[in-house]
Scaffold this active site. Structure first.
Site, short mmCIF file in Angstrom:
data_model
loop_
_atom_site.label_atom_id
_atom_site.label_comp_id
_atom_site.label_asym_id
_atom_site.label_seq_id
_atom_site.Cartn_x
_atom_site.Cartn_y
_atom_site.Cartn_z
N HIS A 1 37.03 56.92 1.52
CA HIS A 1 36.06 56.40 2.49
C HIS A 1 36.46 55.00 2.94
CE1 HIS A 1 33.82 59.31 -0.03
NE2 HIS A 1 33.27 59.66 1.10
N GLU B 1 37.18 69.71 10.55
CA GLU B 1 37.71 68.72 11.47
C GLU B 1 38.72 69.34 12.43
OE1 GLU B 1 37.44 68.41 8.20
OE2 GLU B 1 35.78 66.99 8.10
C1 LIG Z 1 37.25 67.00 4.88
C2 LIG Z 1 35.92 66.34 4.75
N1 LIG Z 1 35.11 66.28 5.81
C3 LIG Z 1 33.91 65.67 5.72
C4 LIG Z 1 33.49 65.10 4.56
C5 LIG Z 1 32.15 64.37 4.46
N2 LIG Z 1 31.22 65.15 3.63
C6 LIG Z 1 31.10 64.92 2.31
S1 LIG Z 1 30.13 66.03 1.58
C7 LIG Z 1 29.79 66.82 3.01
C8 LIG Z 1 28.92 68.04 3.01
C9 LIG Z 1 29.43 69.10 2.09
O1 LIG Z 1 28.63 70.23 2.15
P1 LIG Z 1 28.93 71.52 1.28
O2 LIG Z 1 30.35 71.95 1.40
O3 LIG Z 1 27.92 72.54 1.66
O4 LIG Z 1 28.72 71.06 -0.22
P2 LIG Z 1 27.42 70.41 -0.88
O5 LIG Z 1 27.55 68.92 -0.72
O6 LIG Z 1 26.22 70.95 -0.19
O7 LIG Z 1 27.48 70.79 -2.31
C10 LIG Z 1 30.46 66.20 4.07
C11 LIG Z 1 30.37 66.60 5.48
C12 LIG Z 1 34.38 65.18 3.47
N3 LIG Z 1 34.06 64.66 2.27
N4 LIG Z 1 35.57 65.81 3.58
#
Ligand SMILES: Cc1ncc(C[n+]2csc(CCOP(=O)(O)OP(=O)(O)O)c2C)c(N)n1
Lengths: 405, 338
Positions: free
Chosen positions: B129, B60
C-alpha cells in the site's frame, strides 16, 4: 424493423443502509441437505453439487456428517473461540494505537479452523488474511503472532510486513501478501510439484469471492484441471468484498462452486458456518486429491460479520443489522449448541474455557508488550535490507553505509 | 473560491466532467455507492446515477481492458485502481494495449482512458500500500503519467487528463490527500485548509500536461521532484540553507524538459528526489537527460535522493521514506563543488 435501444445493466445489492436486510436472493434451501456421493465418483456425475449446499449442523441425519469424536469437536470449538477473542482483542488494540492495522474473520472462523484440523500437518495452505484461525488451531505461539502484529523487535517477519500478513512455514501456512489472488496458482504449482515428486502431500488455496474476478483465479483453475493437481481450491464467499456485494463478482447468475463445471472439476457448495460440513467436504476433496483424482473447488457460503478491516466502516454501505438476518447463523454458536445438545459440553464449561482463553491471551499480549507494541519497538533497521536477495549486492551494501548501519 | 483538500478537488474534477460530458464514466473497485476507499468518488453515483459511476468486479486487468473497449467505442472512461500497488495485474492491458493501440492500428483506434490510482508511502501501509511504480509506466511509450502535488493542480491536471485523447495514468499521492506532508512525521498533521494551493475553483479549468511548475526560485541548485516529494523538498531546502530552485514536474511523461534544462543551466547543480527505489527509477532518466543537456554547465555531479533498493518495509517507514534531512544533505554535498 426498428431495433430496440440497448441498455447497460448495473447490479445492485438487495439492501443498503436504511433498507431492510434481505438474503432471499441466495438460492439455497436450508431444509434440503446435499447428497453425499462417494468421493471416487467421476466428475460427470457430480454436477448437481455446486447448486446444493453441504450441511450437517441442524440437518437431521445429514449424509455428510463426519462423525467426529467429541474431543475433536471440542478442540475445534476452542480454536474458533480463541480466534474470535484474539481478533476482537487486536481490533481494539488498533484503537489504542498498538497496531497499525488489523483484520477480523468474525463469523468465518469455522473455515480456517476446520480445514487446518482436517488436513495433515504436512499439507500446505496458501491462505488469505481471513484464516488466522488456521494458525491458532495448529497451536502457533500466541506471543509470536502478536509480535508480528506489533512489528516489534521479535517480529518473526522482521518488521517488513503489515499486521496479519503472517508467514509460518512450519505450520503449513504460506507467506501472505496484500495483493489478492496472486497466490492461488502457487497452491496449484506446489501441488503439481508434490505429484511430480511422488509425495503424498496436498495443497489448499484460498480466495475471497470478490477475488474470483481476478484472472489469477481462472488461471489457477485451468492449471489445476489440466494437470489434475492434488489441490483443494477454496472460495470463501462472505457476501462482501469491502463495499462491493457478491453480485458484482457474478453471484447474481450462478454459484461460485459452479465455476468448477467449466473446468471439468468437482465443485462443492458448503455451509461455511458449519464446522462439520467444512470438515467433511475438506476430507472428501482431500481423499480425491490423495487418490490422484485431482482438484476440487469448494465454495464456503458465509458472512463477513465485521468490517473489512480497521480502515472500514460497513454501516456506510450495508444495513447495520444485516448480520442478524444472515440465515446460516454463527459458526461458534452452532457447534457449541450441537455439542451441548449431544451431551458433550455444557454452558459452564464454555464459560470456563472462554475465561481461560481470555487469560491466556491477556498474558501473551502482556508479554509481547514487554517487547513493545507497534512503534514502541522495532527490529534493527538493518533488517530493512536483509533478504532482498540471498546474498546482498553492492546496492544494499552502499545504501546501508549511507544510512550508517 | 472554495478551499478543498486533494480528495475534494479530485472529486470536483470528476463531477465537472460527469456533468459536462455524457461520455465520461467513472468506475473501479468500491467507487460506486461507497465512493471509493479514499472517498474520491463520494456522492458521484448519487448525483450522476449508477450508470455513470459504478463498482466493478475485483479485477484490475478486467477494469482496464473494459475501459479500453469503452474508449474505443468513443466514451471517456476514468478507471480507479484502488492502490497503485494493485495496478500490476493490468500491466499487460496498459503496456501492450492502451499504449500501442493508436500506433499499431495506424491511428484507426485509440484509448482515451484515464487511470487514477493512489500511490506512495508515508501511511504505514507496508509493501502493498506504499509503492511508487511511476518509472514502470514512464518507460512505456504511448502513455502519459501525471502526478499532482496540490489540490489546485490535482483538479486541473485530472480534467486535462480526462480530455486527453491518449491514455493517461494519474497517480495521486495519497499522503497528500488530506494535507501537505513534508516528511517531518513527528510534527502535528497539517490540513490543506487556508493554504493558497487549496483554493480551487468550482468549475472547469485545466492545467496542461507537460508543464512543470517552478515552486521556488533559486540560484545555487535545482531540485526536481513530484508528488509528496515536492513538499519534502520545500522542507529540505529550508533546512539546508541552500538557495535552491524547486521544480514540481507535475507530469513525468510528457516531461517539461525546457523548464528543467533552463533551471539547471542557471544553477549548475541538480538534486533529484523521489520516493520510489533508486535503481532504474525515474530519477535515472532525469539524471541522464540533465547530464546530456547541461553537462558543461554542471558544477557538481547530479545527486539522487530516493527510496532504498528494498521493498517498502512496514516498521521502517521513516527509515525508508526519503525525508527532508536526506535532501538537505544532498544539497550541501552538491554545494561542496563550485
Ligand atoms: C489485486 C488487489 N486488488 C485490490 C485490492 C484491495 N482490496 C483488498 S481486500 C479487497 C476485497 C477483497 O474481497 P474478497 O476477495 O471477497 O475477500 P474478503 O475480504 O471479503 O475476505 C480489495 C478490493 C487488493 N488487496 N489486491
Amino acid at each position: 424493423m426498428k431495433k430496440p435501444p440497448l441498455s447497460l445493466y448495473i447490479p445492485q445489492p438487495p439492501a443498503r443502509p436504511g433498507d431492510k436486510a434481505r438474503f432471499d436472493h441466495l438460492s439455497f434451501d436450508l431444509g434440503a441437505a446435499a447428497r453425499m456421493p462417494d468421493w471416487r465418483t467421476p466428475e460427470t456425475e457430480l454436477r448437481d453439487l455446486p447448486y446444493g449446499l453441504v450441511r450437517v449442523l441442524g440437518v437431521e441425519g445429514s449424509a455428510w456428517d463426519p462423525h467426529l469424536a467429541p474431543e475433536v469437536m471440542r478442540k475445534g470449538l476452542r480454536a474458533m473461540v480463541q480466534t474470535r477473542l484474539f481478533e476482537d482483542r487486536f481490533f481494539r488494540a488498533h484503537r489504542q494505537g498498538k497496531v497499525s492495522f488489523f483484520m477480523k474473520s468474525t463469523g468465518e472462523e469455522a473455515i480456517g479452523v476446520a480445514q487446518s484440523m482436517a488436513l495433515e500437518p504436512s499439507d500446505m495452505c496458501f491462505p488469505t488474511y481471513r484464516v488466522q484461525g488456521w494458525l491458532l488451531a495448529r497451536g502457533y505461539p500466541l506471543e509470536k503472532m502478536i509480535n508480528q502484529l506489533y512489528s516489534n523487535e521479535r517480529d518473526p517477519l522482521h518488521g517488513r510486513q503489515l499486521p496479519v500478513l503472517y508467514s509460518a512455514r512450519d505450520y503449513g501456512f504460506y507467506s501472505l501478501s496484500g495483493n489478492l489472488g496472486s497466490r492461488f496458482g502457487h497452491a496449484v504449482g506446489w501441488a503439481m510439484a508434490s505429484a511430480y515428486s511422488g509425495d503424498t502431500r496436498i495443497a489448499l488455496g484460498y480466495v475471497g469471492e470478490g477475488t474470483t474476478a481476478e484472472g489469477a483465479f481462472h488461471e489457477a483453475l485451468t492449471f489445476a484441471s489440466v494437470y489434475r493437481a492434488p489441490v483443494i481450491l477454496a472460495v470463501t464467499n462472505n457476501q462482501w468484498a469491502i463495499s462491493t456485494f457478491a453480485g458484482v463478482a457474478g453471484a447474481e447468475r450462478t454459484t461460485f462452486a459452479a465455476k468448477a463445471l467449466a473446468y471439468g472439476i468437482p465443485g462443492l457448495r458448503v455451509d461455511g458456518n458449519d464446522f462439520l460440513a467444512i470438515w467433511s467436504a475438506t476430507c472428501w476433496a482431500a481423499s480425491r486429491a490423495r487418490a490422484n483424482l485431482g482438484p476440487t473447488l469448494i465454495e464456503f457460503v458465509t458472512y463477513r460479520v465485521a468490517g473489512h478491516s480497521t480502515s472500514d466502516d460497513p454501516t456506510r454501505y450495508r444495513p447495520k443489522d444485516e448480520g442478524e438476518h444472515w440465515p446460516l447463523g454463527d459458526p461458534v454458536e452452532r457447534l457449541k449448541d450441537h455439542l451441548i445438545a449431544a451431551g458433550h459440553w455444557t454452558a459452564e464449561r464454555q464459560e470456563q474455557m472462554e475465561a481461560e482463553l481470555f487469560d491466556e491471551l491477556r498474558e501473551a499480549q502482556k508479554a509481547a508488550e514487554m517487547v513493545g507494541s507497534f512503534g514502541k519497538s522495532k527490529p534493527p533497521v538493518s533488517e530493512m535490507f536483509n533478504d532482498v536477495f540471498k546474498d546482498p549486492d553492492w546496492r544494499v551494501t552502499e545504501q546501508r553505509r549511507e544510512l550508517g548501519i | 473560491m472554495p478551499s478543498m483538500n486533494m480528495i475534494q478537488a479530485l472529486n470536483s474534477a470528476l463531477d465537472v466532467k460527469l456533468a459536462d460530458d455524457p461520455r465520461t464514466l467513472v468506475f473501479g473497485e468500491d467507487v460506486g455507492y461507497f465512493g471509493g476507499v479514499f472517498r474520491v468518488t463520494e456522492g458521484l453515483q448519487a448525483k450522476h446515477g449508477t450508470k455513470r459511476c459504478f463498482d466493478t468486479p475485483l479485477s484490475e486487468g478486467g477494469i482496464i481492458a473494459t475501459a479500453i473497449g469503452m474508449g474505443v467505442y468513443g466514451l471517456r472512461p476514468v478507471a480507479e485502481i484502488q492502490f497503485a500497488d494493485y495496478i500490476l495485474p493490468a500491466f499487460d492491458q496498459i503496456v501492450s494495449e492502451a499504449a500501442r493501440l493508436r500506433y499499431r492500428s495506424g491511428g484507426e483506434f485509440w484509448a482515451p482512458i484515464t487511470i487514477r490510482s493512489p500511490y506512495g508511502g508515508g501511511i504505514f501501509g507496508g509493501q502493498t500500500h506504499s509503492q511508487s511504480p511511476e518509472a514502470l509506466f514512464a518507460h512505456v511509450v504511448g502513455i502519459k503519467t501525471v502526478i499532482p502535488s496540490t489540490p489546485y493542480d490535482a483538479k486541473g491536471l485530472l480534467i486535462a487528463a480526462i480530455e486527453e485523447d491518449d491514455p493517461v495514468i494519474f497517480f495521486e499521492p495519497k499522503r497528500l490527500y488530506n494535507g501537505p506532508f513534508d516528511g517531518r512525521h513527528d510534527q502535528a498533521l497539517r490540513t490543506w485548509a487556508g493554504l493558497p494551493e487549496a483554493e480551487v475553483p468550482e468549475g472547469h479549468y485545466k492545467i496542461p500536461l507537460g508543464k512543470a511548475a517552478v515552486v521556488r526560485e533559486g540560484a545555487e541548485a535545482t531540485v526536481l521532484a513530484y508528488g509528496t516529494m515536492v513538499h519534502v523538498a520545500k522542507a529540505g531546502i529550508a533546512d539546508s540553507g541552500v538557495d535552491a530552485e524547486l521544480i514540481d514536474l507535475r507530469s513525468i511523461v510528457p516531461l517539461d524538459i525546457e523548464t528543467v534544462t533552463a533551471s539547471v543551466q542557471k544553477t549548475g547543480r541538480c538534486v533529484i528526489l523521489h520516493e520510489a527505489s533508486r535503481f532504474g527509477g525515474y530519477g535515472a532518466e532525469l539524471s541522464a537527460l540533465v547530464q546530456e543537456r547541461c553537462f558543461w554547465m554542471l558544477k557538481s555531479p547530479i545527486e539522487r535522493v530516493c527510496g532504498w533498493d528494498t521493498p517498502y518495509p512496514h516498521a521502517f517507514e521513516w527509515d525508508y521514506f526519503p525525508g527532508p534531512a536526506r535532501l538537505a544533505r544532498a544539497l550541501l554535498k552538491v554545494m561542496e563543488n563550485s
